[in-house]
Motif scaffolding. Structure first.
Motif, PDB file in Angstrom:
ATOM      1  N   HIS A 212       0.820  -1.210   0.000  1.00 30.56           N
ATOM      2  CA  HIS A 212       0.000   0.000   0.000  1.00 30.56           C
ATOM      3  C   HIS A 212       0.853   1.258   0.000  1.00 30.56           C
ATOM      4  O   HIS A 212       0.523   2.259  -0.670  1.00 30.56           O
ATOM      5  CB  HIS A 212      -0.927  -0.005   1.217  1.00 30.56           C
ATOM      6  N   SER A 213       1.970   1.243   0.716  1.00 29.14           N
ATOM      7  CA  SER A 213       2.859   2.412   0.714  1.00 29.14           C
ATOM      8  C   SER A 213       3.479   2.622  -0.668  1.00 29.14           C
ATOM      9  O   SER A 213       3.654   3.767  -1.106  1.00 29.14           O
ATOM     10  CB  SER A 213       3.957   2.240   1.762  1.00 29.14           C
ATOM     11  N   ARG A 214       3.778   1.539  -1.371  1.00 28.65           N
ATOM     12  CA  ARG A 214       4.316   1.665  -2.729  1.00 28.65           C
ATOM     13  C   ARG A 214       3.255   2.203  -3.690  1.00 28.65           C
ATOM     14  O   ARG A 214       3.566   2.972  -4.606  1.00 28.65           O
ATOM     15  CB  ARG A 214       4.842   0.313  -3.192  1.00 28.65           C
ATOM     16  N   LEU A 215       2.000   1.802  -3.469  1.00 29.36           N
ATOM     17  CA  LEU A 215       0.922   2.362  -4.294  1.00 29.36           C
ATOM     18  C   LEU A 215       0.742   3.856  -4.038  1.00 29.36           C
ATOM     19  O   LEU A 215       0.495   4.635  -4.965  1.00 29.36           O
ATOM     20  CB  LEU A 215      -0.393   1.626  -4.012  1.00 29.36           C
ATOM     21  N   ARG A 216       0.848   4.265  -2.760  1.00 29.99           N
ATOM     22  CA  ARG A 216       0.727   5.693  -2.452  1.00 29.99           C
ATOM     23  C   ARG A 216       1.858   6.491  -3.098  1.00 29.99           C
ATOM     24  O   ARG A 216       1.631   7.610  -3.582  1.00 29.99           O
ATOM     25  CB  ARG A 216       0.712   5.893  -0.938  1.00 29.99           C
ATOM     26  N   GLU A 217       3.051   5.926  -3.098  1.00 27.17           N
ATOM     27  CA  GLU A 217       4.164   6.617  -3.755  1.00 27.17           C
ATOM     28  C   GLU A 217       3.928   6.715  -5.260  1.00 27.17           C
ATOM     29  O   GLU A 217       4.240   7.742  -5.888  1.00 27.17           O
ATOM     30  CB  GLU A 217       5.472   5.871  -3.473  1.00 27.17           C
ATOM     31  N   ARG A 218       3.368   5.687  -5.849  1.00 31.77           N
ATOM     32  CA  ARG A 218       3.040   5.730  -7.275  1.00 31.77           C
ATOM     33  C   ARG A 218       2.015   6.822  -7.571  1.00 31.77           C
ATOM     34  O   ARG A 218       2.159   7.587  -8.535  1.00 31.77           O
ATOM     35  CB  ARG A 218       2.508   4.373  -7.728  1.00 31.77           C
ATOM     36  N   GLN A 219       0.979   6.916  -6.728  1.00 26.03           N
ATOM     37  CA  GLN A 219      -0.022   7.953  -6.919  1.00 26.03           C
ATOM     38  C   GLN A 219       0.561   9.347  -6.692  1.00 26.03           C
ATOM     39  O   GLN A 219       0.179  10.308  -7.380  1.00 26.03           O
ATOM     40  CB  GLN A 219      -1.195   7.718  -5.968  1.00 26.03           C
ATOM     41  N   ARG A 220       1.476   9.458  -5.733  1.00 26.76           N
ATOM     42  CA  ARG A 220       2.092  10.759  -5.474  1.00 26.76           C
ATOM     43  C   ARG A 220       2.863  11.243  -6.694  1.00 26.76           C
ATOM     44  O   ARG A 220       2.781  12.416  -7.087  1.00 26.76           O
ATOM     45  CB  ARG A 220       3.018  10.663  -4.266  1.00 26.76           C
ATOM     46  N   ARG A 221       3.621  10.366  -7.321  1.00 32.47           N
ATOM     47  CA  ARG A 221       4.394  10.740  -8.502  1.00 32.47           C
ATOM     48  C   ARG A 221       3.472  11.105  -9.673  1.00 32.47           C
ATOM     49  O   ARG A 221       3.740  12.060 -10.409  1.00 32.47           O
ATOM     50  CB  ARG A 221       5.333   9.601  -8.891  1.00 32.47           C
ATOM     51  N   LYS A 222       2.403  10.339  -9.849  1.00 30.09           N
ATOM     52  CA  LYS A 222       1.461  10.657 -10.922  1.00 30.09           C
ATOM     53  C   LYS A 222       0.786  12.000 -10.679  1.00 30.09           C
ATOM     54  O   LYS A 222       0.533  12.762 -11.622  1.00 30.09           O
ATOM     55  CB  LYS A 222       0.412   9.546 -11.036  1.00 30.09           C
TER      56      LYS A 222
END
Length: 445
Positions: A212-222
């Motif tokens: 989930h933390s990796r998904l949040r980082e992905r969304q942050r970059r997008k």
């Protein structure tokens, strides 16, 4: 101290020293009088009094460093950037590895500083600039709501434009290959069953939390890419070229801070510096008028007109070298006088020089540059060179750039190196080499 230095800890991100060509390490010296190409020197070359072309050892200078606090005392700008890079590399919460990568702060110091300034700070989006966040910077978490005028292009798969957009698909608001694209692989073999022990179940839950933390980082970059308009890269580059060259250099330096502030705050910051540059240029112009004793704008217009006439006269005087070069040829002198008379009359002179060599053999007539690509990029002296040497402007610009790059890399250039670099007639190479030496574009090794 100049506080707009490069904050990166990687020495290869900084330009080389103009004196010894070594990679610069902070602190280093920047000449405050030479421009627009900055003269950067390491401390060793600066103490030796290195001089280069117009740069003199007694010029005013600036000390470039990033050793100054930004958010709180005890944390320099370089350490702030290193902390953000470490958290992005090691993951949020992994403070032991973050401190190991930082090397200058302990685990507790990294955690407390990050939580205080980047997580628990309600005004974080405007901490650096003191600007309020506007409603225009708010976007929904769903698909990207593009306006018809801002709708990014939809190129075919694997085209050049598709690669420029990093494989972005506007209809889905996704990329062909996302950041951390294989994050789901860690979950493919996890299965929760009733007979799992407490330790095994806690381990599986920890893996899910990491995912989930990796998904949040992905969304942050997008979100950063979306908010700052980086999807339509060509439009972004066109907007960047609207600024003067000095502001573009600042834009390039401050681009790394765009991820910690909102798009509106970042644009206001760049616009404010563009306005500052325009004000400084206007102040410099007014100071020039005051130095010349001008006290009214009517007199300033007369001054500018006389100044342009003076520049034209200076350009005409430089053409005397052409006469001295062909002083033994009466026909060439007559042609030069005709060209000078055409310039005085305000008419562009036509180059019709046809010379006869000592062997009695007539040389080829000058090349007609009308309509050739790249002609508009040449000045008058370069046009005359291309006409005499019979070299198309596009090829000349390519050869010139190759020689400039080699001279900058070697610190100087010899004729033999130029001939080895440019595979054309040796006489043409020599004329190009001598011309660039006279113009001061290259230096002899």
């Amino acid at each position: 101290m100049d506080r707009l230095a490069s904050f990166s800890s990687d020495p290869f991100d900084k330009p080389p020293c103009r004196g010894c060509s070594s990679y610069l390490t902070e602190p280093y010296i920047k000449c405050a009088e030479c421009g627009p190409s900055a003269v950067l020197l390491c401390l060793q070359c600066f103490t030796r009094g290195f001089e280069y072309k117009k740069h003199q050892s007694d010029h005013k200078y600036e000390i470039m460093t990033s050793d100054f606090p930004v958010l709180e005392p005890g944390w320099t700008a370089q350490e702030e950037m290193a902390l953000l890079e470490a958290v992005m590399d090691c993951g949020f919460g992994n403070w032991q590895d973050v401190a190991y990568q930082m090397r200058t702060k302990t685990k507790e110091e990294c955690e407390n500083h990050y939580m205080k300034n980047f997580i628990n700070n309600p005004l974080f989006s405007s901490t650096l600039l003191g600007l309020r966040k506007t409603k225009d910077s708010h976007f929904a978490d769903g698909a990207i709501p593009f306006k018809p005028s801002d709708d990014p292009p939809r190129p075919t798969f694997d085209s050049v434009l598709s690669r420029d957009m990093a494989g972005y698909m506007p209809a889905r608001a996704d990329f062909m290959e996302e950041f951390d694209n294989y994050a789901e692989w860690d979950l493919k073999d996890i299965d929760f069953v009733d007979d799992d022990s407490d330790i095994l179940r806690a381990l599986k839950l920890a893996v899910v939390d990491i995912y989930h933390s990796r998904l949040r980082e992905r969304q942050r970059r997008k979100k950063i890419i979306r908010d700052h308009g980086l999807i339509n890269l060509r439009k972004f580059q066109m907007l960047e070229r609207c600024y003067p060259k000095e502001v573009q250099e600042l834009y390039d330096i401050m681009r790394r801070f765009a991820r910690v502030v909102g798009p509106t705050e970042h644009d206001k910051f760049i616009e404010s510096h563009a306005l500052e540059f325009e004000l400084r240029r206007e102040i410099h112009r007014l100071q020039e008028y005051r130095k010349a004793g001008i006290k009214s704008f009517c007199s300033a217009k007369v001054y500018e007109r006389v100044k342009r006439v003076r520049e034209d006269e200076r350009r005409k005087r430089t053409m005397l070298c052409d006469v001295l070069q062909y002083i033994q040829d009466g026909k060439a002198c007559q042609q030069w006088l005709s060209k000078q008379a055409a310039i005085d009359a305000g008419v562009t002179p036509a180059v019709t020089t046809i010379t006869v060599s000592a062997t009695g053999r007539r040389s080829a007539p000058p090349l007609n540059l009308t309509g050739l690509p790249g002609t508009e990029k040449l000045n008058e002296r370069e046009k005359e060179l291309c006409q005499v040497v019979r070299l198309v402007p596009g090829a000349y610009l390519e050869y010139k750039q190759a020689l400039l790059n080699e001279c900058k890399r070697q610190g100087g250039l010899r004729l033999a190196q130029a001939r080895a670099l440019i595979k054309i007639d040796v006489n043409k190479t020599r004329k190009i080499y001598d011309f660039l030496l006279r113009e001061g574009c290259i230096t002899k090794a």
